[in-house]
Design a protein around this motif. Structure first.
Motif, short mmCIF file in Angstrom:
data_model
loop_
_atom_site.label_atom_id
_atom_site.label_comp_id
_atom_site.label_asym_id
_atom_site.label_seq_id
_atom_site.Cartn_x
_atom_site.Cartn_y
_atom_site.Cartn_z
N PHE A 99 5.73 5.50 -1.86
CA PHE A 99 5.40 6.89 -1.54
C PHE A 99 5.48 7.75 -2.79
CE2 PHE A 99 6.65 5.03 2.45
CZ PHE A 99 5.63 5.44 3.29
N ASP A 100 4.47 8.57 -3.01
CA ASP A 100 4.41 9.50 -4.15
C ASP A 100 4.69 8.80 -5.48
OD1 ASP A 100 3.79 11.72 -2.52
OD2 ASP A 100 5.92 11.94 -2.02
N GLY A 101 4.30 7.53 -5.59
CA GLY A 101 4.49 6.80 -6.84
C GLY A 101 5.91 6.42 -7.14
N ASP A 102 6.85 6.65 -6.22
CA ASP A 102 8.27 6.35 -6.42
C ASP A 102 8.53 4.91 -5.98
OD1 ASP A 102 11.01 6.16 -6.51
OD2 ASP A 102 11.39 7.84 -5.15
N GLU A 103 8.66 4.00 -6.92
CA GLU A 103 8.82 2.57 -6.62
C GLU A 103 10.09 2.27 -5.81
OE1 GLU A 103 6.48 0.18 -7.29
OE2 GLU A 103 5.22 1.76 -8.10
N SER A 104 11.04 3.20 -5.76
CA SER A 104 12.25 2.96 -4.97
C SER A 104 12.07 3.39 -3.52
CB SER A 104 13.45 3.70 -5.59
OG SER A 104 13.25 5.10 -5.51
N ASP A 105 11.03 4.15 -3.21
CA ASP A 105 10.75 4.62 -1.85
C ASP A 105 9.52 3.88 -1.33
OD1 ASP A 105 10.65 5.98 0.55
OD2 ASP A 105 9.86 7.84 -0.31
N THR A 106 9.76 2.68 -0.78
CA THR A 106 8.64 1.84 -0.34
C THR A 106 8.73 1.54 1.14
OG1 THR A 106 9.77 -0.24 -0.79
CG2 THR A 106 8.46 0.70 -2.59
N GLU A 107 7.60 1.12 1.68
CA GLU A 107 7.53 0.66 3.06
C GLU A 107 6.60 -0.54 3.10
OE1 GLU A 107 6.68 2.05 7.65
OE2 GLU A 107 6.34 3.48 6.04
N THR A 108 7.00 -1.55 3.87
CA THR A 108 6.19 -2.75 4.05
C THR A 108 5.78 -2.83 5.50
OG1 THR A 108 7.35 -3.87 2.26
CG2 THR A 108 6.15 -5.27 3.82
N PHE A 109 4.51 -3.09 5.74
CA PHE A 109 3.99 -3.15 7.11
C PHE A 109 2.82 -4.12 7.20
CE2 PHE A 109 1.89 0.26 4.84
CZ PHE A 109 0.54 0.07 5.11
N LEU A 110 2.52 -4.52 8.42
CA LEU A 110 1.36 -5.36 8.71
C LEU A 110 0.22 -4.44 9.11
CD1 LEU A 110 -0.05 -8.08 9.37
CD2 LEU A 110 1.01 -7.95 11.64
N LEU A 111 -0.93 -4.59 8.46
CA LEU A 111 -2.11 -3.81 8.82
C LEU A 111 -2.88 -4.64 9.85
CD1 LEU A 111 -3.75 -1.24 8.25
CD2 LEU A 111 -5.04 -2.55 6.55
N ALA A 112 -2.75 -4.25 11.12
CA ALA A 112 -3.35 -5.03 12.21
C ALA A 112 -3.33 -4.20 13.48
CB ALA A 112 -2.57 -6.32 12.44
N SER A 113 -3.99 -4.69 14.50
CA SER A 113 -3.98 -3.98 15.78
C SER A 113 -2.66 -4.21 16.50
CB SER A 113 -5.16 -4.43 16.66
OG SER A 113 -4.93 -5.72 17.15
N ARG A 114 -2.42 -3.45 17.54
CA ARG A 114 -1.13 -3.50 18.24
C ARG A 114 -0.84 -4.85 18.88
NH1 ARG A 114 -2.54 0.23 23.45
NH2 ARG A 114 -4.28 -1.04 24.10
N GLU A 115 -1.84 -5.69 19.07
CA GLU A 115 -1.60 -7.02 19.63
C GLU A 115 -0.68 -7.84 18.74
OE1 GLU A 115 -4.67 -5.62 19.95
OE2 GLU A 115 -4.48 -5.44 22.10
N TYR A 116 -0.55 -7.44 17.47
CA TYR A 116 0.28 -8.17 16.53
C TYR A 116 1.61 -7.49 16.27
CZ TYR A 116 -3.47 -11.23 16.20
OH TYR A 116 -4.41 -12.13 16.55
#
Length: 165
Positions: A99-116
């Protein structure tokens, strides 16, 4: 592993097989199980004050809704390949953003539909603001997306790898 474009949902063969198996279970053995629960509750007497009966009927309604959803989804599904491991964000990828280029403020997620969606990893739809913003971007690129309050936010793509179930 899915991307909806108009009425088409793209699925990997593995995802298609999993959803087909769920539909077969809900359409067969699960229907028999719920019918038995309803019949057992009916035998308990007065249906107006029978909590077990009402709970079983509610469960049946939810199950039938899921059967309809899966049927429609699979009727419109196109089976394709898993996304390429080339660092480009696409449905079916596990994406890490800063977020905002701050490498310490990250989030990991799966880009997929709700079935996953699962408890293991957050899932964002490709149609969600963040999902649409990062879709098609490469590792190292910035992506802009709209926040619920109408303002925009920036993220940098840190990593994008195909999802491994």
């Amino acid at each position: 592993m899915t991307q909806t474009s108009e009425n088409v949902t793209w699925l990997t063969q593995e995802a298609y097989n999993q959803l087909r198996a769920e539909l077969e279970y809900l359409s067969g053995p699960a229907r028999v199980e719920i019918a038995k629960k309803i019949e057992a509750a009916r035998e308990e007497g007065d249906l107006r004050e029978n909590g077990g009966y009402h709970a079983a009927k509610e469960e049946q309604g939810k199950q039938e809704l899921r059967v309809r959803q899966l049927t429609q989804l699979l009727e419109n599904a196109k089976v394709g390949e898993a996304p390429a491991d080339d660092g480009t964000v696409a449905p079916g990828m596990v994406v890490t953003v800063a977020f905002d280029g701050d490498e310490s403020d990250t989030e990991t997620f799966l880009l997929a539909s709700r079935e996953y969606a699962s408890g293991d990893i957050a899932t964002y739809s490709p149609q969600s603001p963040l999902g649409a913003g990062v879709n098609g971007k490469k590792v190292g690129e910035d992506a802009e997306y709209e926040l619920p309050n109408g303002r925009t936010a920036m993220v940098r793509i840190v990593e994008a790898k195909p999802y491994q179930s």
